[in-house]
Design an enzyme around this catalytic site. Structure first.
Site, PDB file in Angstrom:
ATOM      1  N   SER A 243       0.835  -1.189   0.000  1.00 31.74           N
ATOM      2  CA  SER A 243       0.000   0.000   0.000  1.00 31.74           C
ATOM      3  C   SER A 243       0.867   1.235   0.000  1.00 31.74           C
ATOM      4  O   SER A 243       2.033   1.188   0.398  1.00 31.74           O
ATOM      5  CB  SER A 243      -0.848   0.016   1.272  1.00 31.74           C
ATOM      6  N   LYS A 244       0.267   2.333  -0.423  1.00 26.06           N
ATOM      7  CA  LYS A 244       1.085   3.533  -0.560  1.00 26.06           C
ATOM      8  C   LYS A 244       1.476   4.134   0.792  1.00 26.06           C
ATOM      9  O   LYS A 244       2.360   4.965   0.864  1.00 26.06           O
ATOM     10  CB  LYS A 244       0.418   4.569  -1.466  1.00 26.06           C
ATOM     11  N   ARG A 245       0.811   3.689   1.840  1.00 23.97           N
ATOM     12  CA  ARG A 245       1.199   4.184   3.162  1.00 23.97           C
ATOM     13  C   ARG A 245       2.564   3.640   3.578  1.00 23.97           C
ATOM     14  O   ARG A 245       3.330   4.295   4.265  1.00 23.97           O
ATOM     15  CB  ARG A 245       0.147   3.798   4.210  1.00 23.97           C
TER      16      ARG A 245
END
Ligand code: GLU
Length: 461
Positions: A243-245
């Site tokens: 995920s981009k987090r």
């Protein structure tokens, strides 16, 4: 059978690493079988549509040098989905549903309270035909749902996972056509894959639970079923879904950061697949030759930027030819980089480049003024007067010769500590405690600049 594979990305924002991963395996499998790899754009989710995102996806595939054939956007074929869903209604496999979002919400909450799996309660399957027609004629808002068989086992042989069976009683009456007249993914994917004569659907494992719905639709339409292969999802280092987090997931950002497309592609080949000879480094052509689904694992592969860094460095150091590295570095050279110096400087820093971006910081001292401090010149081992003594002796030696052996002989004849001496000289010449080999560096800098830097350092002590 002609092998035809595809990816069907949705233009919802970033061009995701997961899309590149799917593209790579779809492409390799198609090429291996003299088939074709196609791209279509799934743009029927209007709420998530992002203008320009489609082009970024194509640009990303181009950058990664994954060849593909462009096909169409779903939004260009809306009438085909309506025609298809009408066929299903006529055959009794789909029905109109007029339930309001509010009713569905209340229903869902009640089901949750009863600890049941939330699913549509089929209220609208009982509507008399005439009433349906009347409500349609009056323009009442509606969707079209698929009528799931009550209790039927749907099985398929997945190329990655073997036989998978799911009972239809676990499945909801899937919405096929939304109230805005756009098809949902499930209807569109089947209509499109059939239109494109896709022989192998190679996609992420998140679609496994949808596959029985798709298989039923193929059956209802009387169409030839493709082979399915559900690939493991990429994971962050902590094993959660990538995920981009927690990870950079955007392909263009890897390009900007100075990763080589060859290295990123090679790294993606190793996501869930391993080379039969345990090789890490191999070209795309080799991957195409030796790839097989039998070597795919089902556990989610970890996308670890540290490993990608290693691979990128390896490509810069060993895989690419010197002129290829120079060409790749070109867009990353700072504006004031003296380009004629690149062939001289590159051999000095090539070992230490992790990304192409590193070229700037690692070589700045060749063409920017440096500002060493006295503390840096002294290092950990010398006093200020010792540093001065070292630099004066270094200066007079350098005036005569640029040979490392001469310098070493001088240092030894004085009985000085080599480490301490060279720390001071290195900082004086490069402004840093770590640099490429000092005498190679000095030769690139030239006599004038080297001597003036040593003199400037003497004045500081
Ligand atoms: N639009 C879907 C996605 O981006 C396609 C899934 C599929 O390949 O069937 O994940």
């Amino acid at each position: 059978m002609t092998v035809r594979t595809r990816i069907a990305p949705s233009p919802t924002g970033i061009a995701h690493i997961g899309t590149a991963y799917m593209a790579l395996f779809n492409y390799a499998f198609a090429r291996q079988n003299d088939g074709e790899f196609l791209v279509r754009i799934e743009d029927t989710d209007r709420a998530r549509f992002v203008e320009g995102a489609e082009q970024v996806i194509y640009d990303s595939l181009d950058w990664l040098e994954i060849p593909y054939t462009k096909t169409f956007r779903q939004s260009e074929h809306l009438e085909d989905y309506s025609a298809a869903v009408q066929t299903l209604i006529q055959k009794g496999h789909a029905y109109y549903c007029f339930c309001t979002p509010e009713r569905l919400e209340t229903m869902r909450k009640e089901q949750q309270a009863r600890k049941e799996i939330p699913r549509y309660d089929r209220l609208c399957t009982h509507l008399p035909k005439e009433e349906v027609q009347k409500r349609l004629d009056s323009g009442e808002r509606h969707v079209i749902r698929m009528k799931m068989p009550d209790n039927e086992m749907i099985s398929w042989d997945d190329l990655v996972r073997g036989t998978i069976s799911i009972n239809t009683k676990e499945l909801d009456d899937q919405v096929l056509m939304k109230s805005d007249g756009f098809p949902t993914y499930h209807l569109a994917v089947v209509v499109d894959d059939n239109r494109m004569q896709i022989s192998h659907v190679i996609r992420g494992e998140e679609w496994i639970s949808s596959t029985p719905k798709h298989i039923l639709l193929y059956r209802y339409f009387g169409w030839q079923l493709p082979v399915f292969a559900h690939m493991p999802l990429l994971r962050n280092v902590d094993k959660t879904k990538m995920s981009k987090r927690k990870n950079d997931v955007s392909i263009p950002s890897y390009k900007e950061k100075g990763y080589l497309p060859q290295a990123l592609r090679n790294y993606l080949c190793l996501m869930g697949w391993s080379h039969p000879d345990e090789k890490d480094i191999f070209a795309l052509q080799e991957f195409i030759k030796v790839f097989s689904f039998s070597r795919m694992q089902t556990t989610g592969p970890i996308f670890d930027v540290k490993k990608l860094d290693w691979m990128n460095g390896k490509y810069i150091r060993e895989v690419l030819k010197t002129d290829e590295v120079e060409t790749a570095l070109f867009p990353f050279l700072p504006d004031d980089f003296p380009q004629d110096l690149l062939p001289k400087i590159l051999p000095l820093v090539r070992e230490r480049l992790v990304t192409l971006h590193d070229i700037g910081p690692l070589t700045e001292f060749f063409y920017h003024d440096i500002h060493p401090t006295v503390e840096e010149l002294m290092g950990k081992k010398s006093s200020m007067s010792e540093a001065k003594k070292y630099l004066e002796a270094a200066l007079s030696t350098l005036e005569k010769s640029f040979e490392e052996t001469e310098m070493l002989a001088m240092v030894d004849s004085k009985g000085w500590n080599r480490g301490a001496f060279f720390t001071t000289l290195r900082v004086a010449v490069t402004g840093r405690t770590v640099s490429p080999p000092l005498f190679d560096t000095i030769r690139v800098l030239g006599k004038q600049l080297t001597l003036s830097r040593v003199k400037a350092a003497i004045t500081l002590c």
